[in-house]
Write a protein that holds these residues in place. Structure first.
Motif: not given
Length: 256
Positions: A21-35, A101-107
């Motif tokens: 598997f190849f996996i991408l995982t994202a954490i998303v935050v608004h600029e006003l809550r970044w600090r 997340s995005v999970v790619i099954d390479k099989q």
């Protein structure tokens, strides 16, 4: 403005790859809550320093922490596992973070399949659509934009993909509304080229690394993580999961 931090687990190889598997995982935050998020993360890292002996300058890299700890061998393995669990719980306790997340099954994929391109195209389209539909938690204007912050990866390939998606982004038609074929859904809400950071210099990307590793453990757990229940850590993210990205599971994981 929403910032999407991204890290990967596994590799994009199709031949003789050690990972299915190849996996991408994202954490998303608004600029006003970044600090506020960063301040909370620094406090969390100080707690790990005081209770586990993990220095603030030491990078959290989940795979190495479990299997190849290097200098972190001074910390007991059970404590290193507990650090990963505490990282998951810190993310889950943040009111303004969003995870998917995005999970790619390479099989079974053809030898010419561009695993990197498929994974990133899928992730960016989910980011774009979630921005468009205003489904991220946190303060939001009526017409928000987003930027990508990625750990060091194939920068040229990703930059070219993002630029192409601004002009041509082929999306399979929803047969119920459009019939057969594809439509060009140009990317409008994700702006600028991706920004690349060394995770050693980014505490948030280190949290990404933990999430991507734990996501992979759902699909191909190693013996130690499975024996300790660590293969279920990702399921502890119930408060921050963006469920709108996938109708096929309740974990905010897009499977391809």
């Amino acid at each position: 403005m929403y910032l999407m931090y991204v890290d990967e687990s596994g590799d994009t190889g199709l031949n003789r790859s050690p990972t299915r598997f190849f996996i991408l995982t994202a954490i998303v935050v608004h600029e006003l809550r970044w600090r506020d998020t960063l301040d909370s993360l620094v406090d969390f890292r100080r707690m790990l320093r005081d209770t586990k002996g993990l220095k603030l300058r030491e990078e959290i890299h989940a795979n190495e922490m479990i299997s190849k700890p290097g200098d972190l061998i001074r910390i007991k393995r059970n404590d290193r596992l507990d650090i990963l669990k505490k990282c998951i719980d810190w993310v889950n306790d943040q009111p303004d973070l969003n995870v998917f997340s995005v999970v790619i099954d390479k099989q079974g994929k053809g030898e010419t399949t561009d695993i990197f391109g498929v994974a990133w195209n899928t992730l960016i389209n989910r980011f774009e659509n979630t921005l468009r539909n205003r489904n991220f938690s946190g303060p939001g204007n009526s017409d928000e934009r987003g930027m990508i912050v990625a750990d060091n990866t194939d920068g040229l390939q990703l930059r070219q993909l993002v630029r192409r998606m601004r002009h041509y982004n082929a999306i399979p038609n929803n047969r119920r509304y459009y019939g057969e074929g594809y439509r060009n859904s140009k990317m409008l809400h994700v702006i600028e080229d991706p920004v690349f950071r060394d995770s050693k210099q980014s505490l948030i990307l280190q949290m990404n690394d933990v999430l991507a590793y734990c996501c992979r453990q759902l699909y191909e757990p190693n013996n130690y993580m499975k024996s300790k229940g660590g293969h279920n850590f990702y399921q502890r993210l119930s408060n921050v999961i963006v469920r709108q990205v996938s109708s096929k599971n309740n974990l905010g994981i897009v499977e391809r």
